[in-house]
Every structure is written in structure tokens, then in C-alpha cells.
Scaffold this motif. Structure first.
Motif, PDB file in Angstrom:
ATOM      1  N   UNK A  25      19.146 -13.046  -3.640  1.00  0.00           N
ATOM      2  CA  UNK A  25      17.773 -13.520  -3.836  1.00  0.00           C
ATOM      3  C   UNK A  25      17.742 -14.567  -4.947  1.00  0.00           C
ATOM      4  N   UNK A  26      16.895 -15.557  -4.787  1.00  0.00           N
ATOM      5  CA  UNK A  26      16.772 -16.625  -5.786  1.00  0.00           C
ATOM      6  C   UNK A  26      16.349 -16.054  -7.136  1.00  0.00           C
ATOM      7  N   UNK A  27      15.533 -14.995  -7.123  1.00  0.00           N
ATOM      8  CA  UNK A  27      15.113 -14.379  -8.393  1.00  0.00           C
ATOM      9  C   UNK A  27      16.313 -13.776  -9.127  1.00  0.00           C
ATOM     10  N   UNK A  28      17.248 -13.234  -8.373  1.00  0.00           N
ATOM     11  CA  UNK A  28      18.463 -12.677  -8.984  1.00  0.00           C
ATOM     12  C   UNK A  28      19.293 -13.789  -9.619  1.00  0.00           C
ATOM     13  N   UNK A  29      19.460 -14.890  -8.901  1.00  0.00           N
ATOM     14  CA  UNK A  29      20.220 -16.027  -9.416  1.00  0.00           C
ATOM     15  C   UNK A  29      19.547 -16.576 -10.672  1.00  0.00           C
ATOM     16  N   UNK A  30      18.232 -16.738 -10.627  1.00  0.00           N
ATOM     17  CA  UNK A  30      17.499 -17.249 -11.797  1.00  0.00           C
ATOM     18  C   UNK A  30      17.610 -16.305 -12.981  1.00  0.00           C
ATOM     19  N   UNK A  31      17.568 -15.008 -12.734  1.00  0.00           N
ATOM     20  CA  UNK A  31      17.705 -14.028 -13.813  1.00  0.00           C
ATOM     21  C   UNK A  31      19.066 -14.163 -14.484  1.00  0.00           C
ATOM     22  N   UNK A  32      20.121 -14.262 -13.668  1.00  0.00           N
ATOM     23  CA  UNK A  32      21.472 -14.381 -14.230  1.00  0.00           C
ATOM     24  C   UNK A  32      21.617 -15.697 -14.998  1.00  0.00           C
ATOM     25  N   UNK A  33      21.140 -16.797 -14.426  1.00  0.00           N
ATOM     26  CA  UNK A  33      21.240 -18.093 -15.110  1.00  0.00           C
ATOM     27  C   UNK A  33      20.453 -18.085 -16.421  1.00  0.00           C
ATOM     28  N   UNK A  34      19.296 -17.475 -16.427  1.00  0.00           N
ATOM     29  CA  UNK A  34      18.485 -17.388 -17.645  1.00  0.00           C
ATOM     30  C   UNK A  34      19.186 -16.552 -18.705  1.00  0.00           C
ATOM     31  N   UNK A  35      19.811 -15.464 -18.290  1.00  0.00           N
ATOM     32  CA  UNK A  35      20.549 -14.633 -19.254  1.00  0.00           C
ATOM     33  C   UNK A  35      21.760 -15.389 -19.811  1.00  0.00           C
ATOM     34  N   UNK A  36      22.446 -16.119 -18.944  1.00  0.00           N
ATOM     35  CA  UNK A  36      23.577 -16.923 -19.413  1.00  0.00           C
ATOM     36  C   UNK A  36      23.106 -18.021 -20.365  1.00  0.00           C
TER      37      UNK A  36
END
Length: 102
Positions: A25-36
Motif C-alpha cells: 500500500x502507498x501508505x505503507x511506503x510513505x510511512x517507511x520513507x517518512x521514518x527513514x
């Protein structure tokens, strides 16, 4: 991180998602990128839409930082270096000698 390291240009989250197996899911990708981003591994270009994400360090720079971190935290740096070099191949030790100029 592999995708960001391999890309010559920053990527949109959708580009990252599309390159991942299973299309998370795009929300999962965005969450990981934001955490990184929060940890300092990723930069985000916010001046355009979609936001673009890029690695703050190259893979080589990141790996060098990890090695430095391990040495800094070791109570006996000499022992750690000796064990590291004891496991290095002849090619690797020759390369290290060349880099050290000896």
C-alpha cells in the motif's frame, strides 16, 4: 534503501511502491520513507508534488559510517581490527595496503 541508492534521481513514493515486490500500500511506503527521513537516511523534496525521496548518503558512505560506528563503540579497537583483517581475503588486504600507501 536499495531502490533509492540505485536511482540516479530522487523517486516519488509511487515509483518506490511500483518497484517493490507485492506492491505494498502507498501508505505503507510513505510511512517507511517518512521514518527513514526522520532518522536522517532519506531526504524529501517538498517543493513539488509528488514529493521526491532520495538517499542522504551513498551506500558506500553508509557502510563506512556503520564500520566507523562499530569501531567507535568497541572497547578494544585493535582487537576488532585484527579480527576483521583476519577474515579479509588476500585481495582485500592488498587493496587496504594500497589505500594506506604501504
Amino acid at each position: 534503501m536499495d531502490l533509492l541508492w540505485q536511482s540516479p534521481e530522487p523517486l516519488a513514493a509511487t515509483e518506490v511502491r511500483d518497484a517493490l515486490p507485492g506492491s505494498p500500500a502507498i501508505t505503507t511506503v510513505l510511512t517507511v520513507l517518512t521514518r527513514l527521513e526522520g532518522k536522517g537516511f532519506v531526504t524529501r523534496e517538498r517543493d513539488r508534488r509528488p514529493h521526491l525521496f532520495g538517499a542522504t548518503l551513498s551506500r558506500d558512505d553508509y557502510m563506512a559510517e556503520l564500520m566507523h560506528e562499530v569501531l567507535t563503540s568497541a572497547p578494544d579497537r585493535e582487537a576488532v581490527l585484527a579480527r576483521f583483517l583476519g577474515r579479509a581475503s588476500k585481495t582485500e588486504t592488498d587493496h587496504l595496503r594500497k589505500l594506506l600507501g604501504s
